[in-house]
Motif scaffolding. Structure first.
Motif, PDB file in Angstrom:
ATOM      1  N   PRO A  24       0.838  -1.197   0.000  1.00  0.00           N
ATOM      2  CA  PRO A  24       0.000   0.000   0.000  1.00  0.00           C
ATOM      3  C   PRO A  24       0.876   1.251   0.000  1.00  0.00           C
ATOM      4  CG  PRO A  24      -0.017  -1.036   2.170  1.00  0.00           C
ATOM      5  CD  PRO A  24       0.835  -1.887   1.282  1.00  0.00           C
ATOM      6  N   ASN A  25       0.513   2.212  -0.832  1.00  0.00           N
ATOM      7  CA  ASN A  25       1.229   3.482  -0.852  1.00  0.00           C
ATOM      8  C   ASN A  25       0.391   4.482  -0.076  1.00  0.00           C
ATOM      9  OD1 ASN A  25       2.334   5.971  -1.412  1.00  0.00           O
ATOM     10  ND2 ASN A  25       2.792   5.464  -3.547  1.00  0.00           N
ATOM     11  N   HIS A  39       0.347   7.544   0.032  1.00  0.00           N
ATOM     12  CA  HIS A  39      -0.115   8.734  -0.679  1.00  0.00           C
ATOM     13  C   HIS A  39      -1.033   8.398  -1.845  1.00  0.00           C
ATOM     14  CE1 HIS A  39       2.415  11.089   1.846  1.00  0.00           C
ATOM     15  NE2 HIS A  39       3.465  10.356   1.526  1.00  0.00           N
ATOM     16  N   PRO A  59      -4.086   6.100  -1.763  1.00  0.00           N
ATOM     17  CA  PRO A  59      -4.942   5.103  -1.126  1.00  0.00           C
ATOM     18  C   PRO A  59      -5.983   4.520  -2.069  1.00  0.00           C
ATOM     19  CG  PRO A  59      -5.573   7.307  -0.464  1.00  0.00           C
ATOM     20  CD  PRO A  59      -4.356   7.449  -1.317  1.00  0.00           C
ATOM     21  N   ALA A  87      -5.574   3.085  -4.882  1.00  0.00           N
ATOM     22  CA  ALA A  87      -5.131   1.838  -5.491  1.00  0.00           C
ATOM     23  C   ALA A  87      -5.570   0.647  -4.645  1.00  0.00           C
ATOM     24  CB  ALA A  87      -3.613   1.843  -5.637  1.00  0.00           C
ATOM     25  N   LEU A 115      -5.240  -3.109  -3.175  1.00  0.00           N
ATOM     26  CA  LEU A 115      -4.114  -3.949  -2.817  1.00  0.00           C
ATOM     27  C   LEU A 115      -4.280  -5.279  -3.530  1.00  0.00           C
ATOM     28  CD1 LEU A 115      -2.159  -2.812  -0.851  1.00  0.00           C
ATOM     29  CD2 LEU A 115      -3.234  -4.110   0.951  1.00  0.00           C
ATOM     30  N   GLN A 116      -3.359  -5.611  -4.432  1.00  0.00           N
ATOM     31  CA  GLN A 116      -3.481  -6.890  -5.118  1.00  0.00           C
ATOM     32  C   GLN A 116      -2.509  -7.870  -4.509  1.00  0.00           C
ATOM     33  OE1 GLN A 116      -3.236  -6.613  -9.362  1.00  0.00           O
ATOM     34  NE2 GLN A 116      -4.431  -4.738  -9.365  1.00  0.00           N
TER      35      GLN A 116
END
Lengths: 320, 325
Positions: free
Chosen positions: A257-258, A260, A262, A264, A266-267
């Protein structure tokens, strides 16, 4: 100039249940002044490679291949010769700062021991050198804290002492095995900053072993990705992050997880880590790979040539 | 529908530290692990709790679960105050509030098969259930967390860390809880496995309307899973806000420093961590004023004497004397 060259290194462990194949035909070079990240999950063999370089493998390990340093193969070096290289030419920073210091010895004695052994320094000369590195790693009030025992320091300070120890003889190569994993983010940031400054000043090469892609991105100029004891990808850090060319590297980046970004999702990478009790006959990642073909279960792909090395039979454009 | 599921009012946890006694008759020191934490979480929402090691985040969730005794404050579950001094009530609480632990392997009994591990809460909380029904339920739980049924007779050591964490989740779900306390559930796991467990928790939450309290030191993961984030330092609350607002516009100096140190997986972005000088004060001897004053870059003279109250601005709470700007 190449400082250290690992060629066709394989490490396996004898166990009551047969061999465990931890590292399988790994080759890579470290250039002078380079900051190489070795990225991989537990069981990828990343720590075993570092231990093999220093001749610290467990008794039940069998290593084959070559680790060339200044024309000598470190794997066949007798113990006496190896001891001259340890700490002086190549040093290591371990993950756990608590268990890598002797709890019965003051910090000063532990540091002096190295100087006495490798440089024949004692007394005042040793003391001034110790103080110099303690200050380099920014331990406040270093002079008065020399007589302290490891337990009197906080985790971050202890890790600084371990780093100071690794720097004492100004080694050409520092192996940092997850140096910040046990620490909090604020302390991690300080330690990585410190390593960066020291690397600049001393011009040493650093091999940073980690599983944290954030740390890699901020610190290293080259990245090597391991999976199942095999190199999956090797390229400049900027290139690997901009265009990861191996399905495993891609999966790894999507799974982090990035903070900055959020939005996206999580795969995760489906499946479990590989079973290493059998010798590798096909790509170790094939069973968990979303892009695998039937051929992936028959062929053990070789690394493509530099600059962007990858071990995958599929073309980059075909990957999801 | 938003209704309050669990709330904590001014919770404090203290431990007596006997090893600090100089003489047998001297008074032992008191470790103030948690100091006056208050929050409320609505049904189906996730509260993330972050902070550095030793900030009391694990102790806080352990106190909520009744594993350590809170010394002050109240916990309400479903609107009802929990009386931790009565064992019956604590057991009833565990029907509703279950916990997932950090070390997936150590939290499972090595001498029990995973069937027995998952069936234990069923025996405890549903004694009327017969063997056949229990078996069906264990299988359903295994299916739910993605462990093949044929593995039910195996022991924890035969599984990887990620699988053990799934088994731990299945065990927690067996009691049919409404609240899941997750104490660093993914910190011991590899990156690729971590994402599997986070996604599983999110799926379960969506399906069963679970309320999550998610403790972790990895801000990226907390940001990903949480609706709101609470930042702790030295046992006290520094800031609490909706996750987006907290990351985009942190208003407490400690939150700012913490966020600035998070490494970003992107080499083109350089982070400039704000270095915090000074050491963490000892929880045996807390400062009189603000807990963060000794390391705060924006310290005012009055910070040394006044402990700031939690001030509210919409859904954003902060404990700082400085004006939010």
């Amino acid at each position: 100039m190449t400082l250290l060259s690992v060629q066709d290194l394989s490490i396996r462990f004898r166990t009551p249940d047969g061999y465990v194949h931890a590292v399988n035909n790994v080759s890579f070079d470290i250039e002078e002044g380079e900051k190489l990240a070795v990225v991989g999950e537990s069981g990828s063999g990343k720590s075993q490679i570092a231990l093999a370089i220093l001749g610290l493998l467990a008794n039940n390990a069998e290593a084959s291949g070559r680790i060339l340093y200044k024309g000598q193969n470190l794997l066949d070096l007798p113990r006496r010769e190896m001891n001259k290289i340890r700490a002086k030419e190549i040093s290591i920073i371990f993950q756990d700062p608590m268990s890598s210091l002797n709890p019965y010895m003051t910090v000063e004695r532990q540091l002096n021991e190295i100087l006495e052994l490798h440089e024949g320094l004692r007394g005042r000369a040793a003391r001034s050198r110790v103080l110099e590195v303690m200050e380099a790693v920014q331990i406040p009030d270093a002079k008065n804290r020399l007589k302290s025992y490891p337990h009197e320091f906080s985790g971050g300070m202890r890790q600084r002492i371990v780093i100071a120890m690794a720097l004492l003889c100004r080694p050409k190569l520092i192996l940092a095995d997850e140096p910040t994993t046990a620490l909090d983010v604020t302390v991690q940031a300080q330690i990585m900053h410190l390593l960066e400054d020291i690397q600049k000043e001393y011009g040493s090469s650093i091999m940073l072993i980690t599983h944290d892609l954030g740390v890699v991105a901020g610190f290293c100029n080259e990245t090597l990705v391991l999976y199942g004891g095999r190199v999956m990808e090797r390229a400049g850090t900027a290139a690997i992050f901009a265009a990861p060319a191996h399905p495993y590297t891609r999966g790894l980046m999507r799974a982090v997880p990035n903070i900055h970004d959020p939005s996206a999702t999580l795969q995760s990478i489906p499946g479990q880590p590989p079973n290493q009790t059998r010798p590798l006959v096909h790509c170790p990642f094939a069973g968990r790979c979303g892009d695998s073909l039937e051929a992936c279960f028959d062929i053990l792909p070789e690394l493509s040539p530099a600059p962007h090395q990858r071990a995958c039979i599929r073309a980059v454009e075909e990957l999801t | 529908m938003t209704s309050e599921m669990i709330s904590v009012q001014d919770l404090a946890v203290r431990f007596t530290a006997n090893q600090t006694k100089k003489w047998p008759w001297s008074k032992p020191g008191v470790v103030k692990a948690v100091n006056g934490v208050s929050f409320a979480v609505n049904r189906g929402q996730t509260l993330g709790i972050v902070g550095e090691s030793g900030c009391g985040k694990s102790t806080l969730v352990r106190a909520i679960a009744g594993l350590v005794k809170p010394s002050h404050g109240t916990v309400r579950v479903g609107g009802k105050v929990v009386d931790y001094s009565r064992r019956k009530e604590v057991i009833a609480l565990r029907r509703q509030v279950q916990m997932i632990f950090q070390d997936p392997v150590a939290s499972l009994n090595p001498r029990m098969t995973i069937r027995d591990i998952i069936a234990e809460p069923l025996v405890m909380f549903f004694p009327e259930m017969n063997g056949e029904a229990r078996e069906t339920r264990v299988h359903a739980l295994l299916d739910r967390v993605g462990i093949p049924r044929r593995n039910a007779n195996r022991y924890p050591h035969e599984f990887s860390g990620g699988q053990c964490q799934r088994i731990g989740i299945a065990r927690a779900l067996a009691a049919e809880p409404k609240v899941l306390l997750c104490d660093e559930p993914v910190s011991a796991l590899d990156v690729s496995i971590q994402a599997q467990v986070v996604n599983l928790l999110q799926e379960l939450q969506a399906d069963m309307g679970l309320t999550l309290i998610f403790v972790a030191h990895d801000l990226g993961v907390v940001r990903h899973i949480s609706d709101e984030i609470l930042v702790m330092y030295l046992g006290g609350m520094m800031e609490q806000a909706p996750a987006d607002a907290l990351v985009a516009r942190p208003t407490h100096p400690y939150t700012r420093a913490l966020l600035s140190a998070v490494p970003v997986p992107d080499p083109s972005q350089r982070i400039t961590p704000q270095v915090l000088d000074g050491d963490l004060p000892s929880p045996l001897n807390l400062p009189q004023g603000c807990l963060f004053q000794s390391r705060c870059p924006a310290r005012l003279p009055e910070c040394a004497t006044t402990r700031p109250d939690l001030k509210r601005d919409g859904r954003h709470y902060r404990a700082c004397l400085l004006e939010a700007s």
